[in-house]
Design an enzyme around this catalytic site. Structure first.
Site, PDB file in Angstrom:
ATOM      1  N   GLY A  40      30.465 -15.976 -29.706  1.00  0.00           N
ATOM      2  CA  GLY A  40      30.105 -17.022 -28.752  1.00  0.00           C
ATOM      3  C   GLY A  40      31.344 -17.213 -27.690  1.00  0.00           C
ATOM      4  O   GLY A  40      30.991 -17.162 -26.361  1.00  0.00           O
ATOM      5  N   ASN A 179      19.287  -6.346 -31.190  1.00  0.00           N
ATOM      6  CA  ASN A 179      19.226  -4.761 -31.212  1.00  0.00           C
ATOM      7  C   ASN A 179      18.003  -4.245 -31.915  1.00  0.00           C
ATOM      8  O   ASN A 179      17.296  -4.773 -32.301  1.00  0.00           O
ATOM      9  CB  ASN A 179      20.882  -4.295 -31.560  1.00  0.00           C
ATOM     10  N   LYS A 209      20.924   4.216 -25.534  1.00  0.00           N
ATOM     11  CA  LYS A 209      19.539   4.691 -25.066  1.00  0.00           C
ATOM     12  C   LYS A 209      19.352   3.498 -24.102  1.00  0.00           C
ATOM     13  O   LYS A 209      18.455   3.629 -23.243  1.00  0.00           O
ATOM     14  CB  LYS A 209      18.667   4.713 -26.065  1.00  0.00           C
ATOM     15  N   ASP A 239      27.903  -8.479 -26.594  1.00  0.00           N
ATOM     16  CA  ASP A 239      28.249  -9.892 -26.404  1.00  0.00           C
ATOM     17  C   ASP A 239      28.226  -9.911 -24.811  1.00  0.00           C
ATOM     18  O   ASP A 239      27.873 -10.695 -23.973  1.00  0.00           O
ATOM     19  CB  ASP A 239      29.410 -10.472 -27.082  1.00  0.00           C
TER      20      ASP A 239
END
Length: 290
Positions: A40, A179, A209, A239
């Site tokens: 966060g 992801n 990638k 993040d």
């Protein structure tokens, strides 16, 4: 517009290691650094440095005043951060020379935020503002539902991944970021591909990638390649990408431009050791040569 971040706040204890320790192995660290961290806090700093107005909603313990001060110094709004009796969250992070890491996370104060604090914060948001959450705090589903009711653009970064936590917020989401491994795990849990889960915008980050955007309404796919850099520490790169994407969208950029800018920020981030304290600002991102 503004970004409201129901987000974790941690002390990141980063140990530079000759290699990642194996089970049962005692291994001397080469270096220790303490950074402001937590998914966060990282996202709040990234979005602030990218040019957005950010309000952080969270909690620290009696030992966490330094973290609040650090967030404030970086420009994030801290008026909705509570001080509680539970110790501030922290992470023990081992990083090997190639940049890969192992992380032990103690959630601490991040998991004891109360509903009144959340309600007081979000009722000050304007329709069209962005609300983002990660799976490191309490009240994720409640925040997502309230955000939808208030007309906010509700976003979720699905890490650390937990299928039940993601499914609890899915009905309220406008935007999901995860992801490649997390996308596979979510598909196993739901039976649906990322483009079939009913979320308008889905981004799947693909590491070296690049990243993929899937339009949940049209099925259109946008691929953004990663930039070639020599990574020294991948901690916080995801993040940083998320914070930059949300900031760019908050500032009115189209998705392709937002993802390209975020990819540049993440590429710079992996060339630095640390977390929130070393996230690049927008000028660095725009002028960097790769």
């Amino acid at each position: 517009m503004a970004i409201w971040n129901l987000g974790s706040i941690n002390a990141d204890m980063v140990y530079a290691m000759p290699h990642l320790p194996a089970a049962g192995e005692t291994l001397a660290a080469l270096r220790l650094d303490r950074f402001l961290g937590g998914k966060g806090a990282n996202m709040s700093v990234a979005a602030t440095r990218a040019g957005s107005k950010v309000h952080h909603i969270g909690a620290v313990g009696p030992d966490g005043a330094w973290a609040v001060a650090r967030l404030q110094a970086y420009g994030a709004g801290t008026g909705h951060i509570a001080q509680v009796e539970t110790p501030t969250g922290h992470a023990i992070i081992a990083v090997e020379p190639g940049g890969e890491n192992q992380i032990i996370l103690f959630p601490g104060a991040n998991r004891v935020l109360d509903r009144d604090r959340l309600d007081q914060a979000l009722t000050q948001a304007d329709a069209g503002d962005i609300l983002v959450m990660q799976n490191e705090t309490s009240l994720q589903a409640e925040a997502a539902q309230l955000g939808r009711q208030l007309g906010l653009r509700v976003c979720y970064a699905a890490a650390p991944f937990d299928a039940e936590a993601v499914q609890a917020v899915l009905p309220y989401l406008d935007f999901l970021i995860l992801n490649e491994v997390e996308a596979q795990q979510l598909q196993q849990a739901t039976g649906d591909t990322p483009g079939e889960i009913g979320v308008k915008d889905v981004i799947v980050t693909l590491g070296a990638k690049g990243a993929r955007h899937i339009d949940g309404e049209t099925g259109a796919v946008l691929e953004i390649p990663a930039l070639p850099v020599a990574a020294v520490d991948t901690t916080g790169a995801g993040d940083t990408f998320t914070g930059y994407v949300l900031s760019a969208l908050d500032r009115g950029l189209p998705m392709a431009e937002a993802m390209t800018q975020a990819s540049r920020a993440a590429a710079l981030m992996v060339t630095r050791r640390g977390t929130a304290d070393v996230i690049p600002d927008l000028q660095e991102v725009q002028t960097a040569r790769f």
